[in-house]
Design an enzyme around this catalytic site. Structure first.
Site, PDB file in Angstrom:
ATOM      1  N   ASP A  49     138.984 118.545  12.663  1.00  0.00           N
ATOM      2  CA  ASP A  49     139.400 117.144  12.717  1.00  0.00           C
ATOM      3  C   ASP A  49     138.178 116.330  12.300  1.00  0.00           C
ATOM      4  O   ASP A  49     137.045 116.817  12.379  1.00  0.00           O
ATOM      5  CB  ASP A  49     139.851 116.796  14.145  1.00  0.00           C
ATOM      6  CG  ASP A  49     140.157 115.320  14.306  1.00  0.00           C
ATOM      7  OD1 ASP A  49     140.869 114.763  13.449  1.00  0.00           O
ATOM      8  OD2 ASP A  49     139.658 114.724  15.271  1.00  0.00           O
ATOM      9  N   ASP A  89     137.298 112.435  12.925  1.00  0.00           N
ATOM     10  CA  ASP A  89     136.721 111.527  13.931  1.00  0.00           C
ATOM     11  C   ASP A  89     136.630 112.226  15.285  1.00  0.00           C
ATOM     12  O   ASP A  89     137.640 112.635  15.854  1.00  0.00           O
ATOM     13  CB  ASP A  89     137.586 110.271  14.082  1.00  0.00           C
ATOM     14  CG  ASP A  89     137.710 109.490  12.784  1.00  0.00           C
ATOM     15  OD1 ASP A  89     137.112 108.411  12.694  1.00  0.00           O
ATOM     16  OD2 ASP A  89     138.393 109.966  11.857  1.00  0.00           O
ATOM     17  N   ASP A 121     139.478 117.202  18.845  1.00  0.00           N
ATOM     18  CA  ASP A 121     139.132 116.597  20.136  1.00  0.00           C
ATOM     19  C   ASP A 121     140.298 115.850  20.765  1.00  0.00           C
ATOM     20  O   ASP A 121     140.106 115.113  21.745  1.00  0.00           O
ATOM     21  CB  ASP A 121     137.944 115.639  19.972  1.00  0.00           C
ATOM     22  CG  ASP A 121     138.304 114.396  19.164  1.00  0.00           C
ATOM     23  OD1 ASP A 121     139.002 114.547  18.133  1.00  0.00           O
ATOM     24  OD2 ASP A 121     137.900 113.290  19.552  1.00  0.00           O
TER      25      ASP A 121
END
Length: 217
Positions: free
Chosen positions: A8, A10, A167
């Site tokens: 991922d 960000d 996250d």
């Protein structure tokens, strides 16, 4: 054997929160409101611009000013997209390990391509990534697995030969649905109310260096 690693963007690959927080606070100041503490903004960053405007102004998308404020926020962010953003500590070393092992890596994000592409270019990673899949690359976005399947095709690997690191719960849902080995990045933008231990990832990591242990699975 693992043949590819996907991140991922960000909160997993890059710490984009400083630039996003700065953009939100500039909009707040322009609107005569006090800026927010960085620690308040950071956990919300993974959820994108809509969530940040909701956080800053405490109203939803139906508000008459919502779209105007969101567009102003995005304009500021786009103009300053890589001023403070850096890859997380340990990412550079991990990419070196992947290079040594001849394992390609890529990005799968819900961030739109018109922000993802310049960010990756300005950080200097656009050329070394084997694939960059943005939120508008495929018809579906995470938590749907379609972007991950697309990335695998670009990297010529099967999903079960790939690690996906994220996250947010939607990252783990997407990775699991695709049949990948999933890792939750605890160093990312996880809110106090989140329960990452319940997301169903294969493992949770506190630092990118921990990914190396999974490469021989």
């Amino acid at each position: 054997m693992i043949k590819a690693v996907l991140f991922d963007l960000d909160g997993t690959f890059a710490d984009t929160a400083p630039d996003l927080a700065a953009a939100l606070n500039q909009v707040l100041i322009e609107e005569g409101k006090p800026p927010l503490n960085y620690e308040i903004i950071r956990p919300v960053v993974s959820h994108g611009g809509i969530a940040l405007i909701k956080l800053g102004f405490n109203f939803d998308e139906q508000h008459i000013d919502f779209e105007r404020l969101k567009q102003r926020f995005l304009a500021i962010y786009e103009a300053n997209i890589a001023e403070l953003t850096r890859v997380f500590d340990g990412i550079t070393a991990l990419l070196e390990i992947l290079k040594e092992k001849n394992i390609p890596w890529g990005i799968v994000t819900n961030k739109p391509g018109w922000l993802t592409d310049p960010l990756m270019q300005q950080m200097g990673y656009a050329q070394s990534a084997a694939t960059i899949v943005s939120g508008d690359t495929t018809a579906q976005r995470k938590p749907h697995p379609e972007p991950l399947f697309y990335a695998c095709k670009e990297m010529a690997c099967e999903p079960d030969e790939c690690i996906y690191i994220g996250d947010a719960e939607r990252d783990i849902i997407a990775g699991n649905a695709a049949g990948m080995l999933t890792l939750t990045a605890l160093f990312g933008y996880i809110e106090a109310t989140d329960k990452p231990e319940n997301w169903g990832a294969d493992a949770m990591i506190s630092h990118p260096k921990e990914v190396e242990a999974f490469l021989n699975r």
